[in-house]
Each structure stands twice: as C-alpha cells, then as structure tokens.
Design a protein around this motif. Structure first.
Motif, PDB file in Angstrom:
ATOM      1  N   GLU A  36       0.836  -1.072   0.114  1.00  0.00           N
ATOM      2  CA  GLU A  36       0.216  -0.172   0.032  1.00  0.00           C
ATOM      3  C   GLU A  36       0.818   1.068   0.037  1.00  0.00           C
ATOM      4  O   GLU A  36       0.474   2.212  -0.611  1.00  0.00           O
ATOM      5  CB  GLU A  36      -0.900  -0.138   1.239  1.00  0.00           C
ATOM      6  CG  GLU A  36      -1.820   1.115   1.059  1.00  0.00           C
ATOM      7  CD  GLU A  36      -2.833   1.099  -0.011  1.00  0.00           C
ATOM      8  OE1 GLU A  36      -3.317   2.075  -0.368  1.00  0.00           O
ATOM      9  OE2 GLU A  36      -3.079   0.034  -0.417  1.00  0.00           O
ATOM     10  N   GLY A  37       2.016   1.296   0.779  1.00  0.00           N
ATOM     11  CA  GLY A  37       2.858   2.264   0.868  1.00  0.00           C
ATOM     12  C   GLY A  37       3.362   2.677  -0.502  1.00  0.00           C
ATOM     13  O   GLY A  37       3.489   3.717  -0.875  1.00  0.00           O
ATOM     14  N   LEU A  38       3.840   1.541  -1.222  1.00  0.00           N
ATOM     15  CA  LEU A  38       4.575   1.760  -2.630  1.00  0.00           C
ATOM     16  C   LEU A  38       3.535   2.134  -3.434  1.00  0.00           C
ATOM     17  O   LEU A  38       3.926   2.946  -4.110  1.00  0.00           O
ATOM     18  CB  LEU A  38       5.186   0.204  -2.967  1.00  0.00           C
ATOM     19  CG  LEU A  38       5.810   0.182  -4.127  1.00  0.00           C
ATOM     20  CD1 LEU A  38       7.099   1.094  -4.021  1.00  0.00           C
ATOM     21  CD2 LEU A  38       6.454  -1.343  -4.510  1.00  0.00           C
ATOM     22  N   ARG A  39       2.349   1.597  -3.340  1.00  0.00           N
ATOM     23  CA  ARG A  39       1.157   2.051  -4.413  1.00  0.00           C
ATOM     24  C   ARG A  39       1.137   3.400  -4.274  1.00  0.00           C
ATOM     25  O   ARG A  39       0.828   4.282  -5.211  1.00  0.00           O
ATOM     26  CB  ARG A  39       0.200   1.040  -4.130  1.00  0.00           C
ATOM     27  CG  ARG A  39      -1.145   1.564  -5.191  1.00  0.00           C
ATOM     28  CD  ARG A  39      -2.537   0.599  -4.844  1.00  0.00           C
ATOM     29  NE  ARG A  39      -2.092  -0.668  -5.029  1.00  0.00           N
ATOM     30  CZ  ARG A  39      -2.350  -1.888  -4.327  1.00  0.00           C
ATOM     31  NH1 ARG A  39      -2.744  -1.511  -3.069  1.00  0.00           N
ATOM     32  NH2 ARG A  39      -1.959  -3.228  -4.640  1.00  0.00           N
ATOM     33  N   LYS A  40       0.876   4.068  -3.026  1.00  0.00           N
ATOM     34  CA  LYS A  40       0.835   5.481  -2.598  1.00  0.00           C
ATOM     35  C   LYS A  40       2.010   6.448  -3.266  1.00  0.00           C
ATOM     36  O   LYS A  40       1.767   7.200  -3.899  1.00  0.00           O
ATOM     37  CB  LYS A  40       0.379   5.738  -1.131  1.00  0.00           C
ATOM     38  CG  LYS A  40       0.085   7.112  -1.006  1.00  0.00           C
ATOM     39  CD  LYS A  40      -0.147   7.432   0.463  1.00  0.00           C
ATOM     40  CE  LYS A  40      -0.528   8.809   0.708  1.00  0.00           C
ATOM     41  NZ  LYS A  40      -0.597   9.009   1.927  1.00  0.00           N
ATOM     42  N   LYS A  41       3.175   5.836  -3.178  1.00  0.00           N
ATOM     43  CA  LYS A  41       4.122   6.439  -3.684  1.00  0.00           C
ATOM     44  C   LYS A  41       4.418   6.441  -5.219  1.00  0.00           C
ATOM     45  O   LYS A  41       4.884   7.699  -5.848  1.00  0.00           O
ATOM     46  CB  LYS A  41       5.456   5.796  -3.307  1.00  0.00           C
ATOM     47  CG  LYS A  41       6.944   6.499  -3.269  1.00  0.00           C
ATOM     48  CD  LYS A  41       7.967   5.564  -2.646  1.00  0.00           C
ATOM     49  CE  LYS A  41       9.276   6.326  -2.987  1.00  0.00           C
ATOM     50  NZ  LYS A  41      10.523   5.710  -2.249  1.00  0.00           N
ATOM     51  N   LEU A  42       3.846   5.326  -5.635  1.00  0.00           N
ATOM     52  CA  LEU A  42       4.119   5.266  -7.419  1.00  0.00           C
ATOM     53  C   LEU A  42       2.920   6.412  -7.650  1.00  0.00           C
ATOM     54  O   LEU A  42       2.946   6.902  -8.935  1.00  0.00           O
ATOM     55  CB  LEU A  42       3.739   3.870  -7.665  1.00  0.00           C
ATOM     56  CG  LEU A  42       4.965   2.843  -7.370  1.00  0.00           C
ATOM     57  CD1 LEU A  42       4.486   1.584  -8.047  1.00  0.00           C
ATOM     58  CD2 LEU A  42       6.054   3.302  -8.242  1.00  0.00           C
ATOM     59  N   LYS A  43       1.804   6.332  -7.056  1.00  0.00           N
ATOM     60  CA  LYS A  43       0.542   7.247  -7.563  1.00  0.00           C
ATOM     61  C   LYS A  43       0.953   8.575  -7.380  1.00  0.00           C
ATOM     62  O   LYS A  43       0.749   9.375  -8.291  1.00  0.00           O
ATOM     63  CB  LYS A  43      -0.612   6.942  -6.682  1.00  0.00           C
ATOM     64  CG  LYS A  43      -1.915   7.244  -7.154  1.00  0.00           C
ATOM     65  CD  LYS A  43      -3.113   6.944  -6.310  1.00  0.00           C
ATOM     66  CE  LYS A  43      -3.928   5.785  -6.915  1.00  0.00           C
ATOM     67  NZ  LYS A  43      -5.052   5.574  -5.987  1.00  0.00           N
ATOM     68  N   ASP A  44       1.718   8.930  -6.234  1.00  0.00           N
ATOM     69  CA  ASP A  44       2.195  10.445  -6.353  1.00  0.00           C
ATOM     70  C   ASP A  44       3.402  10.735  -7.212  1.00  0.00           C
ATOM     71  O   ASP A  44       3.383  11.807  -7.790  1.00  0.00           O
ATOM     72  CB  ASP A  44       2.980  10.509  -4.961  1.00  0.00           C
ATOM     73  CG  ASP A  44       1.923  10.588  -3.490  1.00  0.00           C
ATOM     74  OD1 ASP A  44       0.768  10.606  -3.742  1.00  0.00           O
ATOM     75  OD2 ASP A  44       2.439  10.383  -2.668  1.00  0.00           O
ATOM     76  N   SER A  45       4.055   9.552  -7.614  1.00  0.00           N
ATOM     77  CA  SER A  45       5.158  10.017  -8.596  1.00  0.00           C
ATOM     78  C   SER A  45       4.450  10.189 -10.079  1.00  0.00           C
ATOM     79  O   SER A  45       4.854  10.981 -10.633  1.00  0.00           O
ATOM     80  CB  SER A  45       5.987   8.572  -8.711  1.00  0.00           C
ATOM     81  OG  SER A  45       7.028   8.717  -7.547  1.00  0.00           O
ATOM     82  N   ILE A  46       3.556   9.455 -10.461  1.00  0.00           N
ATOM     83  CA  ILE A  46       2.669   9.753 -11.465  1.00  0.00           C
ATOM     84  C   ILE A  46       2.362  10.818 -11.473  1.00  0.00           C
ATOM     85  O   ILE A  46       2.163  11.461 -12.655  1.00  0.00           O
ATOM     86  CB  ILE A  46       1.690   8.393 -11.670  1.00  0.00           C
ATOM     87  CG1 ILE A  46       2.294   7.007 -11.888  1.00  0.00           C
ATOM     88  CG2 ILE A  46       0.792   8.641 -12.822  1.00  0.00           C
ATOM     89  CD1 ILE A  46       1.389   5.765 -12.005  1.00  0.00           C
ATOM     90  N   GLN A  47       1.381  11.352 -10.416  1.00  0.00           N
ATOM     91  CA  GLN A  47       0.921  12.592 -10.410  1.00  0.00           C
ATOM     92  C   GLN A  47       2.080  13.741 -10.509  1.00  0.00           C
ATOM     93  O   GLN A  47       1.854  14.710 -11.506  1.00  0.00           O
ATOM     94  CB  GLN A  47       0.328  12.807  -9.250  1.00  0.00           C
ATOM     95  CG  GLN A  47      -0.557  14.331  -9.171  1.00  0.00           C
ATOM     96  CD  GLN A  47      -1.609  14.264 -10.150  1.00  0.00           C
ATOM     97  OE1 GLN A  47      -2.548  13.262 -10.418  1.00  0.00           O
ATOM     98  NE2 GLN A  47      -1.899  15.443 -10.811  1.00  0.00           N
ATOM     99  N   ILE A  48       3.042  13.404 -10.015  1.00  0.00           N
ATOM    100  CA  ILE A  48       4.160  14.617 -10.360  1.00  0.00           C
ATOM    101  C   ILE A  48       4.554  14.566 -11.681  1.00  0.00           C
ATOM    102  O   ILE A  48       4.818  15.705 -12.430  1.00  0.00           O
ATOM    103  CB  ILE A  48       5.203  14.211  -9.461  1.00  0.00           C
ATOM    104  CG1 ILE A  48       5.031  14.646  -8.056  1.00  0.00           C
ATOM    105  CG2 ILE A  48       6.583  15.052  -9.739  1.00  0.00           C
ATOM    106  CD1 ILE A  48       6.087  14.066  -7.009  1.00  0.00           C
ATOM    107  N   PHE A  49       4.858  13.564 -12.473  1.00  0.00           N
ATOM    108  CA  PHE A  49       5.121  13.429 -13.894  1.00  0.00           C
ATOM    109  C   PHE A  49       4.030  14.112 -14.735  1.00  0.00           C
ATOM    110  O   PHE A  49       4.293  14.692 -15.703  1.00  0.00           O
ATOM    111  CB  PHE A  49       5.527  11.915 -14.248  1.00  0.00           C
ATOM    112  CG  PHE A  49       6.844  11.551 -13.836  1.00  0.00           C
ATOM    113  CD1 PHE A  49       8.043  12.175 -14.185  1.00  0.00           C
ATOM    114  CD2 PHE A  49       6.990  10.534 -12.899  1.00  0.00           C
ATOM    115  CE1 PHE A  49       9.407  12.126 -13.599  1.00  0.00           C
ATOM    116  CE2 PHE A  49       8.369  10.288 -12.473  1.00  0.00           C
ATOM    117  CZ  PHE A  49       9.566  10.851 -12.958  1.00  0.00           C
ATOM    118  N   GLN A  50       2.693  13.638 -14.561  1.00  0.00           N
ATOM    119  CA  GLN A  50       1.850  14.411 -15.191  1.00  0.00           C
ATOM    120  C   GLN A  50       1.720  15.775 -15.116  1.00  0.00           C
ATOM    121  O   GLN A  50       1.543  16.524 -16.004  1.00  0.00           O
ATOM    122  CB  GLN A  50       0.395  13.817 -14.632  1.00  0.00           C
ATOM    123  CG  GLN A  50       0.000  12.327 -15.199  1.00  0.00           C
ATOM    124  CD  GLN A  50      -1.051  11.608 -14.789  1.00  0.00           C
ATOM    125  OE1 GLN A  50      -1.498  12.250 -13.677  1.00  0.00           O
ATOM    126  NE2 GLN A  50      -1.643  10.578 -15.342  1.00  0.00           N
TER     127      GLN A  50
END
Length: 166
Positions: A36-50
């Motif tokens: 869950e922590g990794l999923r949240k971190k990846l979601k944040d990274s995707i948002q940053i790149f978007q």
C-alpha cells in the motif's frame, strides 16, 4: 510415560502451529502495508510526472486554446486542423536543411565549413516556433516567427538564435 510423551509432543506441535500462524499473519499484514505504501508512492510519482508534462506542454499549440481559435477564426480554409497546419510548418522548415549553405532560418552562418541544420522544431502558437539546430559539433536554438501565405506556403523570420559553447 508414553502418555506424557504424546502430551508433550502435542503441546509442542500446538505451540509451533500457533507461532507459525502468528508469524505468517503478521508477515501478511506487513506485506500489505508495504504494498500500500509503494502503491501510494507510485501514484504520487505519476501525478508529479503528469504535472511536469502539463507544465512542459504549456507552450505548445496543442494546449493553447487561443492559438487554436486564431486558426479557426483566421479564415484559412485550406487547413482542417491546427495539427495539419503544425505538420506543414515543420515540414517546410525542415525542407530548408537541404540547401548547400545550410538552413537559413537557424540564424547562424556555417562554422569551419559545416552548415547548420534544424534537427527538431516545435510550434509554440499561431506565430512562433522554437527549434534546435546543430552543425555536428556546435548546437544552438532559434526562435522563429512564421506566417501562413495564401498559397499555402510558410514565411519564416528569425527572431533570436543562440549557439552553446562546447
């Protein structure tokens, strides 16, 4: 004696089962929290790149509604869309690379007999283009102004160019 041996073996087996159950249930909870922590971190990274992509595309005709409206209202019927116009502008600009003295719209004269050509260009809006140019050893950028002529040709004008130090 035999009964007490079986009783001790049963108690040891029960304790091993309890500890094994506790270990695997805690491991499962830990793995789920890590996932869950990794999923949240990846979601944040995707948002940053978007967000970065949106910022990078801010100066492009694809995202500039005012520039698109200009072409809709400019009574230029030969172009179905701004994408088609953008492709035409890029193609006509790159076509000047075939000249023996290099592309005249790089704003740079040949250095040591090597001609400057435009490698890549991006249409920023209804009036400007930014382009990357090089002669194989030196690189630079150029800001161009363009105009669509009635005969479906494009006129270019160099606004500013820069060559980077090696």
């Amino acid at each position: 004696m035999k009964k007490s041996l079986f009783l001790y073996l049963f108690i040891i087996a029960a304790l091993m089962n309890i500890f094994t159950y506790r270990y695997f249930s805690k491991k499962s909870e830990f793995d789920e929290s890590q996932t869950e922590g990794l999923r949240k971190k990846l979601k944040d990274s995707i948002q940053i790149f978007q967000n970065k992509l949106t910022d990078a595309d801010y100066f492009s005709i694809e995202k500039d509604q005012n520039a698109q409206n200009y072409f809709d209202n400019a009574d230029i019927p030969q172009f179905a869309s701004y994408e088609e116009l953008s492709q035409l502008v890029n193609n006509q600009l790159i076509a000047y690379n075939d000249k023996p003295e290099g592309n005249p719209y790089t704003g740079m004269a040949p250095i040591n007999g090597k001609k400057f050509i435009i490698n890549k260009a991006k249409v920023l809006n209804h009036r400007w283009i930014i382009a990357d140019c090089s002669d194989g050893q030196s690189w630079g950028e150029v800001l161009l102004k363009y105009f669509i002529n009635p005969d479906k040709t494009v006129s270019f004008e160099v606004i500013q160019s820069v060559v980077f130090d090696k």
